[in-house]
Design a protein around this motif. Structure first.
Motif, PDB file in Angstrom:
ATOM      1  N   PRO A 122      -0.239   1.136 -12.855  1.00  0.00           N
ATOM      2  CA  PRO A 122      -0.684  -0.627 -13.379  1.00  0.00           C
ATOM      3  C   PRO A 122       0.764  -1.054 -12.801  1.00  0.00           C
ATOM      4  O   PRO A 122       0.847  -2.319 -13.557  1.00  0.00           O
ATOM      5  CB  PRO A 122      -1.344  -0.638 -14.705  1.00  0.00           C
ATOM      6  N   ILE A 123       1.667  -0.636 -14.572  1.00  0.00           N
ATOM      7  CA  ILE A 123       2.817  -1.214 -14.630  1.00  0.00           C
ATOM      8  C   ILE A 123       4.134  -1.796 -13.533  1.00  0.00           C
ATOM      9  O   ILE A 123       4.370  -2.243 -13.516  1.00  0.00           O
ATOM     10  CB  ILE A 123       3.393  -0.058 -16.644  1.00  0.00           C
ATOM     11  N   VAL A 124       4.119  -0.745 -12.510  1.00  0.00           N
ATOM     12  CA  VAL A 124       4.974  -0.321 -11.952  1.00  0.00           C
ATOM     13  C   VAL A 124       4.680  -1.255 -10.943  1.00  0.00           C
ATOM     14  O   VAL A 124       5.565  -1.441 -10.140  1.00  0.00           O
ATOM     15  CB  VAL A 124       5.538   1.244 -11.070  1.00  0.00           C
ATOM     16  N   GLY A 125       3.807  -1.488 -10.357  1.00  0.00           N
ATOM     17  CA  GLY A 125       3.833  -2.496  -9.184  1.00  0.00           C
ATOM     18  C   GLY A 125       3.852  -3.349  -9.497  1.00  0.00           C
ATOM     19  O   GLY A 125       4.095  -4.575  -8.705  1.00  0.00           O
ATOM     20  N   VAL A 126       4.002  -3.942 -10.513  1.00  0.00           N
ATOM     21  CA  VAL A 126       3.688  -5.360 -11.112  1.00  0.00           C
ATOM     22  C   VAL A 126       5.909  -5.446 -11.378  1.00  0.00           C
ATOM     23  O   VAL A 126       5.946  -6.693 -10.448  1.00  0.00           O
ATOM     24  CB  VAL A 126       3.313  -5.955 -12.985  1.00  0.00           C
ATOM     25  N   LEU A 150      10.529   2.342  -6.396  1.00  0.00           N
ATOM     26  CA  LEU A 150      10.483   3.545  -7.962  1.00  0.00           C
ATOM     27  C   LEU A 150       9.065   4.397  -7.864  1.00  0.00           C
ATOM     28  O   LEU A 150       9.145   5.384  -8.231  1.00  0.00           O
ATOM     29  CB  LEU A 150       9.983   2.312  -9.452  1.00  0.00           C
ATOM     30  N   TYR A 151       7.980   3.533  -7.626  1.00  0.00           N
ATOM     31  CA  TYR A 151       7.086   3.981  -7.885  1.00  0.00           C
ATOM     32  C   TYR A 151       7.034   5.612  -7.099  1.00  0.00           C
ATOM     33  O   TYR A 151       6.064   6.401  -7.632  1.00  0.00           O
ATOM     34  CB  TYR A 151       5.858   3.522  -6.654  1.00  0.00           C
ATOM     35  N   LYS A 152       7.244   5.740  -6.040  1.00  0.00           N
ATOM     36  CA  LYS A 152       7.431   6.848  -4.824  1.00  0.00           C
ATOM     37  C   LYS A 152       8.039   7.788  -5.658  1.00  0.00           C
ATOM     38  O   LYS A 152       7.474   8.965  -5.928  1.00  0.00           O
ATOM     39  CB  LYS A 152       8.244   6.570  -4.422  1.00  0.00           C
ATOM     40  N   TRP A 153       8.834   7.737  -7.007  1.00  0.00           N
ATOM     41  CA  TRP A 153       9.336   8.565  -7.508  1.00  0.00           C
ATOM     42  C   TRP A 153       8.327   9.428  -8.702  1.00  0.00           C
ATOM     43  O   TRP A 153       8.265  10.376  -9.212  1.00  0.00           O
ATOM     44  CB  TRP A 153      10.436   8.598  -8.020  1.00  0.00           C
ATOM     45  N   ARG A 173       0.812  -0.994  -0.043  1.00  0.00           N
ATOM     46  CA  ARG A 173       0.264   0.013   0.070  1.00  0.00           C
ATOM     47  C   ARG A 173       1.356   1.469   0.255  1.00  0.00           C
ATOM     48  O   ARG A 173       0.878   2.137  -0.656  1.00  0.00           O
ATOM     49  CB  ARG A 173      -0.576   0.184   1.281  1.00  0.00           C
ATOM     50  N   SER A 174       1.436   1.300   0.662  1.00  0.00           N
ATOM     51  CA  SER A 174       2.028   2.684   1.325  1.00  0.00           C
ATOM     52  C   SER A 174       3.587   2.767   0.260  1.00  0.00           C
ATOM     53  O   SER A 174       4.531   2.207   0.249  1.00  0.00           O
ATOM     54  CB  SER A 174       3.000   2.901   2.693  1.00  0.00           C
ATOM     55  N   ALA A 175       3.795   3.910  -0.150  1.00  0.00           N
ATOM     56  CA  ALA A 175       4.718   4.422  -1.383  1.00  0.00           C
ATOM     57  C   ALA A 175       6.137   4.451  -0.637  1.00  0.00           C
ATOM     58  O   ALA A 175       7.495   4.248  -1.504  1.00  0.00           O
ATOM     59  CB  ALA A 175       4.684   5.518  -1.881  1.00  0.00           C
ATOM     60  N   PRO A 190       8.791  -4.462  -4.036  1.00  0.00           N
ATOM     61  CA  PRO A 190       9.268  -3.246  -3.044  1.00  0.00           C
ATOM     62  C   PRO A 190      10.563  -3.506  -1.631  1.00  0.00           C
ATOM     63  O   PRO A 190      11.142  -4.496  -1.525  1.00  0.00           O
ATOM     64  CB  PRO A 190       7.521  -3.839  -1.974  1.00  0.00           C
ATOM     65  N   SER A 191      10.749  -2.256  -1.008  1.00  0.00           N
ATOM     66  CA  SER A 191      11.891  -2.106   0.325  1.00  0.00           C
ATOM     67  C   SER A 191      10.975  -3.019   0.908  1.00  0.00           C
ATOM     68  O   SER A 191      10.096  -2.641   1.170  1.00  0.00           O
ATOM     69  CB  SER A 191      12.369  -1.232   0.244  1.00  0.00           C
ATOM     70  N   ALA A 192      11.994  -2.975   2.140  1.00  0.00           N
ATOM     71  CA  ALA A 192      12.029  -4.448   3.282  1.00  0.00           C
ATOM     72  C   ALA A 192      11.325  -3.336   4.287  1.00  0.00           C
ATOM     73  O   ALA A 192      11.044  -2.390   3.855  1.00  0.00           O
ATOM     74  CB  ALA A 192      13.147  -4.582   3.869  1.00  0.00           C
ATOM     75  N   MET A 193      10.209  -4.275   4.559  1.00  0.00           N
ATOM     76  CA  MET A 193       8.993  -3.402   5.546  1.00  0.00           C
ATOM     77  C   MET A 193       8.992  -3.772   6.701  1.00  0.00           C
ATOM     78  O   MET A 193       9.593  -4.708   6.894  1.00  0.00           O
ATOM     79  CB  MET A 193       7.552  -3.905   4.771  1.00  0.00           C
ATOM     80  N   PRO A 194       8.888  -3.280   8.050  1.00  0.00           N
ATOM     81  CA  PRO A 194       8.476  -3.200   9.675  1.00  0.00           C
ATOM     82  C   PRO A 194       7.381  -4.435   9.120  1.00  0.00           C
ATOM     83  O   PRO A 194       6.369  -4.483   8.655  1.00  0.00           O
ATOM     84  CB  PRO A 194       8.331  -2.100   9.796  1.00  0.00           C
TER      85      PRO A 194
END
Lengths: 425, 285
Positions: free
Chosen positions: A389-393, A342-345, A335-337, A397-401
């Motif tokens: 749609p594309i970036v999501g696939v 990548l998506y964040k930017w 969920r969280s950017a 994702p980076s490491a999450m708590p």
């Protein structure tokens, strides 16, 4: 989350009596006192409360203004001036209402941006999000209708331009658009009749908004709040009761917001408006630049970026309608950017694009401004239709708590004095 | 949807063409630069100067009132606090010099009577048509809201824009109209040699298009100020702009005074809320 049991304990006999007949206190207690809220909410989460405050302010000041306002072409402008000059504290009420509209939109844009950044639109919050888009649309309609009421030059020409957009439907069914425009105007030109019905609708829509707000909050309390990590509440350590924790944080956020609000009301009441609206409406004189209020500028830029009238109208409405579909357009499981490197930017550039469109919407539609508006409009839609749609696939994702508690408290995820966990109060 | 595809093509061409151009200030019409003036009624602590408003009313009455009305101003406003605060008897006397149409009386007839404090300052012309017929087709607008109804457009690039906005928000900039009217009143000049001036028009540096039908309303020493201030064009322009700014916003002083108290109160409240929030959350971290 709504399924949690209310810890409400009726005290007096009256409360017992009431609780057995209409357990409204039990519901309110469960929803707004011991309702579990994620313990890591930041100040961006205070804008929901701030928006409720804005709506209340607009309704209260609006009701008072309507006691003094006269919705006819001859009297509207003068009656607003009478309010500013002769009604007791009329200048204050009118400033609060006019500035309030801007503050309302300022808050809603932050609220929407927060939802986009932290993925608050994703399952299971789709209905919550769609209700939000509906609220945004209703707000825009109300804001637009309200801006017509002072019946200054921008009011009049704003109505003329925006209602005329519907005539673009003539390109699909000849005569249909013109018919709709005549129907909206209540005649063959923007007139006193138009003003009167816009006033009626402007008074109606806020109550519709209030109703949808109830649904919005209901949906929120069924699925629970999202939070900066985007993780669900799994254990009790992840949450704190709404009162006093979230309530207090909301109150402080509101306190700062009201300071900003007051600055504009008392020291720059006209800054957010347009000088031309202090000129009474004149159907024979067109202002040199017809510009909507600042909060419509990004969409105005999109409207004018497309070189065909119908295309512009379609693009403008699509720019809002596309929001309805993003719960399904975004393919990422995260969920969280914050955890989407990548998506964040792309998202930050999207925010920049909307601001740039706002800037361009205030400029004349010519030359390099149009070209840039087209560029940012293209990005606006590409962001939702392609990047999401594309970036999501593609993206890793980076490491999450592991949990909300861990993200705040670190390590084991236990609060400082772990033996007396605050949520057991 | 051919329009859309051609739009896309144009978009691509444009994008290529302009992608290297920086955001520059650009407008089709010539942007007229209006200097910002120092006004003592501007900003957070600015208040109207009663003496200046009195002088400004004198300029208005002697130099503007023949053609321009201030019909949203009532005689009573001239004695109210926050304005010029003239002596009440003097304003009653001034009002009485005007003949106001009233009625109908018991015989059904309209009649004229001397003006009172509760009357509007009567406009010089009965209606727009009369004004236009006198002025060769031009219409001298009512000045009650003139400094609110004019503004100064800022022409800045995208990247300078946010800072400019922020500066004006923090400074509470509300005097664009005042700056413009001052620039107009002091902007009369000889037209450049290559400028084609239409018959009966004046050249003005501040007016859009530079052609204005109003002859220069102020000239050095045309007015003798009652308080002995030298009546330069600059002085008269400043004074009358201050007066008109007040006429457009007679509650400004009250607003700013209350605003100061409100901000102090809200600021203190916000601090208390912050303290309470810290205490409550101290247990949760």
């Amino acid at each position: 989350m709504a399924q949690h049991d209310s810890t409400y304990k009726p005290g007096s006999r009256l409360e017992h009596w009431m609780d057995e007949r209409l357990p409204i206190m039990r519901m309110m207690h469960g929803q707004f006192v011991d309702f579990p809220t994620p313990r890591n909410l930041n100040y961006l989460w205070t804008f929901g409360g701030i928006l409720s405050f804005c709506l209340a302010v607009q309704i209260v000041t609006g009701i008072v203004l309507a006691m003094h306002y006269i919705p006819t072409a001859d009297m509207a402008f003068d009656s607003v001036e009478r309010i500013r000059r002769d009604v007791n504290y009329g200048w204050l009420i009118r400033n609060v209402h006019a500035v309030g509209a801007s503050m309302f939109f300022f808050a809603v844009y932050i609220h929407i941006a927060r939802g986009l950044y932290y993925g608050s639109y994703k399952a299971p919050r789709e209905v919550l999000w769609i209700l939000g888009v509906l609220l945004f649309l209703l707000m825009m309609a109300t804001g637009f209708l309200g801006y017509t009421l002072p019946w200054g030059q921008m009011s009049f020409w704003g109505v003329t331009v925006i209602t005329n957009l519907f005539s673009s439907l003539d390109a699909i069914v000849p005569g249909l658009g013109t018919k709709i425009v005549t129907w909206l105007w209540g005649g063959f030109s923007v007139s006193s009749v138009t003003l009167n019905r816009f006033f009626s609708l402007h008074y109606l829509l806020p109550f519709v908004i209030a109703g949808v707000v109830v649904l919005h909050i209901w949906a929120l309390h069924v699925v629970g709040q999202n939070n900066p990590t985007g993780l669900d509440i799994k254990t009790k350590a992840d949450s704190v009761p709404m009162a006093p924790y979230a309530v207090m944080k909301d109150l402080f956020g509101l306190g700062v917001f009201v300071l900003l609000f007051a600055w504009f009301v008392f020291f720059a009441p006209d800054y957010l408006g347009h000088a031309d609206n202090y000129v009474p409406a004149n159907p024979l004189v067109t202002p040199p630049h017809i510009v909507p209020e600042w909060y419509f500028l990004p969409f105005y830029a999109i409207l004018r970026a497309i070189p065909s009238k119908l295309g512009g109208v379609v693009a403008m409405f699509s720019a809002i309608v596309v929001l309805v579909f993003i719960p399904w357009l975004d393919t990422s499981r995260v969920r969280s950017a914050r955890y989407r490197p990548l998506y964040k930017w792309f998202l930050w550039f999207f925010f920049f694009s909307v601001l740039a469109l706002g800037y361009l919407g205030g400029k004349p539609a010519e030359g390099v401004y149009v070209a840039w508006a087209q560029f940012f409009t293209a990005y606006y839609f590409a962001f939702f239709l392609l990047i999401m749609p594309i970036v999501g696939v593609m993206e890793t994702p980076s490491a999450m708590p592991r949990s909300i508690a861990e993200s705040v408290l670190g390590g084991s995820g236990q609060p400082a004095g772990a033996t007396s966990a605050p949520e057991k109060r | 949807m051919t329009t859309l595809t051609s739009g896309m093509k144009r978009l691509a061409v444009f994008a290529l063409a302009v992608v290297s151009t920086p955001f520059v200030a650009y407008a089709a019409g010539e942007a007229i630069h209006i200097d910002r003036q120092k006004w003592n009624f501007a900003g957070f602590s600015g208040r109207f100067d009663q003496n200046q408003l009195q002088r400004g009313f004198q300029v208005y009455k002697d130099a503007c009132a023949q053609c321009h009305g201030i019909s949203r101003v009532y005689f009573r406003n001239l004695v109210q606090p926050g304005g010029p605060v003239f002596n009440e008897d003097a304003v009653k006397g001034l009002a009485a010099t005007y003949q106001i149409q009233d009625g109908p009386n018991d015989d059904g007839k309209m009649f004229k009577r001397p003006g009172r404090l509760s009357d509007r300052v009567p406009p010089p012309y009965a209606n727009e048509q009369e004004a236009r017929s006198v002025h060769n087709g031009a219409y001298p607008p009512d000045l009650s809201l003139i400094t609110k109804a004019r503004g100064v457009e800022y022409q800045g690039s995208l990247f300078a824009h946010p800072f400019h906005i922020l500066k004006d928000m923090v400074g509470g900039y509300q005097e664009g109209g005042a700056d413009y009217v001052y620039a107009l009143l002091t902007g009369y000049a000889q037209a450049p040699a290559d400028f084609k001036l239409a018959d009966g028009m004046q050249y003005n540096k501040a007016f859009p298009g530079h052609q204005i039908s109003m002859p220069p309303p102020l000239s050095e020493g045309a007015i003798k100020y009652q308080d002995g201030t030298p009546a330069t064009v600059d002085q008269m322009a400043r004074d009358v702009v201050a007066f008109l700014h007040w006429a457009g916003d007679p509650k400004q002083d009250e607003r700013k005074r209350m605003g100061f108290l409100v901000l102090v109160y809200l600021g203190f409240t916000a601090l208390l809320l912050y303290g309470a929030k810290r205490r409550i959350w101290a247990k949760a971290h």
